[in-house]
Enzyme design. Structure first.
Site, mmCIF file in Angstrom:
data_model
loop_
_atom_site.group_PDB
_atom_site.id
_atom_site.type_symbol
_atom_site.label_atom_id
_atom_site.label_comp_id
_atom_site.label_asym_id
_atom_site.label_seq_id
_atom_site.Cartn_x
_atom_site.Cartn_y
_atom_site.Cartn_z
ATOM 1 N N ASN A 1 58.436 -25.539 14.201
ATOM 2 C CA ASN A 1 58.514 -25.915 15.616
ATOM 3 C C ASN A 1 59.941 -25.768 16.099
ATOM 4 O O ASN A 1 60.906 -25.886 15.344
ATOM 5 C CB ASN A 1 58.002 -27.344 15.821
ATOM 6 C CG ASN A 1 59.106 -28.372 15.644
ATOM 7 O OD1 ASN A 1 59.956 -28.550 16.531
ATOM 8 N ND2 ASN A 1 59.132 -29.018 14.490
ATOM 9 N N CYS B 1 68.163 -32.824 13.770
ATOM 10 C CA CYS B 1 67.284 -31.909 14.498
ATOM 11 C C CYS B 1 67.806 -30.487 14.332
ATOM 12 O O CYS B 1 68.953 -30.200 14.678
ATOM 13 C CB CYS B 1 67.224 -32.267 15.976
ATOM 14 S SG CYS B 1 66.224 -31.085 16.904
#
Lengths: 257, 355
Positions: B81, B143
């Site tokens: 993703n 992230c």
């Protein structure tokens, strides 16, 4: 209410070139234009895939799918009594048009699956006048099913397929005849529709509503992961939760196509 | 007394206790919904009550638009993703999103992210001022989908140290750090220990590359799912030997077996992410299978399985981390779980008796 349930296959038969009609034993519900995630009982594909509900019976639910990748290939080999898992119903679905409005529904290829329940719903409950336009690249399919629910139907095929019109379906529609157009199909079809309608009102000088049902790859299908987004009015909206039906005039098409 | 700090009260209907402790926080079971995979729109299908705790999607100071699609690629055994931290910013989180979590008793973990150290700190301050409930903060320094902040902070240890030190000054609530799977684990853990965080989450998604089949475009994103389980198990095992901090495992958990593997390697709990996508029943299946498993072993609690009576190991007072509330500081006495402070007392009493 969204459910996650197992369902056994009642029927999984080809109805066109690489197009299958899947019927499952399932007591559920859905609004026209909503979808379910279908998960195969195999490790791959890992994720479930979204499919528009084609028809809903008291104890059955039906889908149409096109064989495209690993998942749909496997699905096409599954037989009666094999089990799938469904999550849904999901998404916003099509809004019912205001009474007395003149409406065109346009289905491109497998996109027609989203329009079946809507056509029936409008014809049975609503006083709107509906014309159905179905366009195919190859041989048309599922026409019998649509002809049971409407007589106002235009069919075209890009290949020569007597007795159908030859060409893209957008060539045979006059947008000015309608108050609203609902479309579900490939991206180039949306593009063609937009350029036909853009800046033009209908013959009563009223703006034409254009609603489109969009497709994106999904993960959760519920609205939590923000994977299936499309830019609408300058911000990313979730196709699974805020859509799949969007006002075409609000979608950022430069980014989508 | 704080609702999350009441041992023995969170066991629900089951007669078997699945309770786990992270620092001095008790969770009714070891399953946590991972950040970015679960939220209020999932509650109808996957209720928060199934989890020991639920983690929010990352919250940043200002609204973040996120990456231009495509954002998802399914690959063999996993999912890549590249969402890019899309979120409406901390103020809208407090106004619109957090209240939807408040309707449930399940502890909430707020995942805090940013593009610079000061942004993380500002978010924490705003959350502290506005949310009086006892939430947990998970600092997302891992992230892989943003150019600044995220993983970049984890790669610059002085920045990380500053972030964690200042964060500790801002809040007394539990602070967890979600570490990246790639980087110097030892150093990251040392900084986490020195700055008094309560737990480390190991790990986030793995930075990975995918080539779009249709367009030939190259995309970088974070890989999750079954494909990463054995990589992350290895990290948890390494971390267990490097730090006394409680570890929360996160990577490819989708069934009872994977949960038990993480717990056996010393994780206190696990986070579920991609498995919620492929099977929304994952948490309820794991919970019922775990309960059945413990029943067949005639055990009253998960704790008894992981730490059979007699295996209790006292770790003396430590200077770093959260002091007494560390390794092995949990003991089951007559089926009840005492927290570390009580254990110390039990130990003292026992020593008195011995003498």
């Amino acid at each position: 209410m969204i459910v996650y349930k197992k369902a056994s296959i009642l029927e999984n038969t080809p109805v066109g070139e690489n197009i299958f009609h899947l019927s499952l034993e399932f007591s559920g519900w859905a609004l026209p234009g909503q979808f379910y995630l279908l998960k195969l009982p195999f490790q791959e594909p890992l994720l479930a895939r979204p499919f528009s509900v084609f028809e809903l019976g008291e104890r059955s639910i039906e889908f149409l799918y096109q064989v495209k990748g690993v998942g749909t290939n496997l699905l096409s080999t599954m037989v009666k009594r094999e089990i799938l898992t469904l999550t849904g119903p999901l998404g916003n679905g099509w809004p019912l048009p205001e009474p007395e409005k003149k409406l065109a529904l346009i289905g491109g290829g497998i996109g027609l699956a989203s329009l079946n329940m809507l056509t029936r719903e409008i014809n049975s409950k609503n006083n709107s006048k509906v014309d159905l336009y179905l366009g195919f690249s190859k041989k048309p399919f599922m026409l019998e099913s649509f002809s049971k629910i409407t007589h106002r139907i235009v069919v075209s095929s890009e290949e020569k397929n007597e007795p159908f019109l030859q060409g893209k379906i957008t060539e045979f529609i006059n947008p000015a005849d309608y108050d609203a157009i609902y479309a579900c199909g490939p991206r180039p079809m949306f593009k063609a529709l937009r350029s036909m309608i853009k800046n033009e009102g209908n013959k009563y000088n009223k703006p034409i509503d254009l609603l489109v049902s969009l497709e994106e790859k999904m993960a959760c299908g519920l609205g939590s992961c923000w994977g299936c987004v499309v830019k609408v009015k300058g911000e990313y909206k979730r196709v699974c939760h805020d859509g799949p039906v969007f006002n075409a005039w609000e979608v950022d098409w430069d980014e989508y196509s | 007394m704080d609702r999350y700090l009441m041992p023995g009260k969170l066991t629900g209907m089951s007669t078997v206790s699945l309770e786990v402790r992270i620092g001095d926080l008790f969770l009714k079971n070891p399953l946590i919904a991972a950040s970015g995979t679960y939220g209020p729109d999932s509650f109808e299908l996957i209720p928060p009550s199934l989890f020991g705790a639920v983690c929010t999607k990352a919250v940043t100071l200002n609204p973040v638009e996120g990456n231009k699609p495509p954002r998802l690629f399914e690959v063999k055994g996993g999912l890549i993703n590249r969402i890019g931290l899309q979120n409406p910013g901390v103020n809208q989180f407090i106004g619109d999103i957090y209240p939807r979590y408040c309707q449930y008793d399940t502890p909430v973990i707020i995942n805090v992210a940013g593009f610079a150290v000061n942004e993380y700190l500002k978010v924490l301050k705003i959350l502290e001022e506005n949310i009086k409930d006892s939430v947990i903060y998970e600092l997302n320094i891992s992230c892989p989908n943003v150019e600044k902040g995220g993983m970049a902070i984890a790669q610059h240890l002085p920045s990380l140290k500053r972030l964690l030190t200042k964060a500790r000054e801002i809040t007394n609530k539990p602070l967890w750090v979600k570490l990246p799977p790639q980087g110097d684990l030892n150093k990251l853990l040392k900084v986490s220990e020195e700055t008094l965080v309560e737990a480390v989450v190991i790990a986030n998604t793995y930075r990975a590359l995918v080539i779009d089949k249709e367009t030939g475009e190259i995309y970088i994103g974070g890989l999750s799912g079954p494909a990463i389980k054995h990589l992350t198990l290895n990290l948890v095992n390494q971390a267990r030997q490097l730090t006394p901090l409680p570890i929360i495992g996160c990577g490819g958990v989708g069934d009872l077996e994977s949960l038990m593997q993480y717990l056996k390697l010393g994780a206190r709990a696990v986070q579920l992410g991609t498995s919620l996508f492929s099977n929304p029943d994952t948490p309820s299946t794991i919970i019922s299978e775990l309960t059945n498993f413990l029943n067949t072993k005639n055990l009253n609690s998960l704790h008894d399985y992981l730490h059979p009576p007699g295996s209790f190991k006292v770790i003396d007072k430590r200077e770093k981390g959260v002091g007494n509330l560390q390794l092995g500081s949990q003991k089951s006495i007559k089926g009840r779980v005492f927290n570390a402070r009580n254990i110390i007392r039990v130990k003292e009493i026992k020593s008195d008796e011995d003498s």
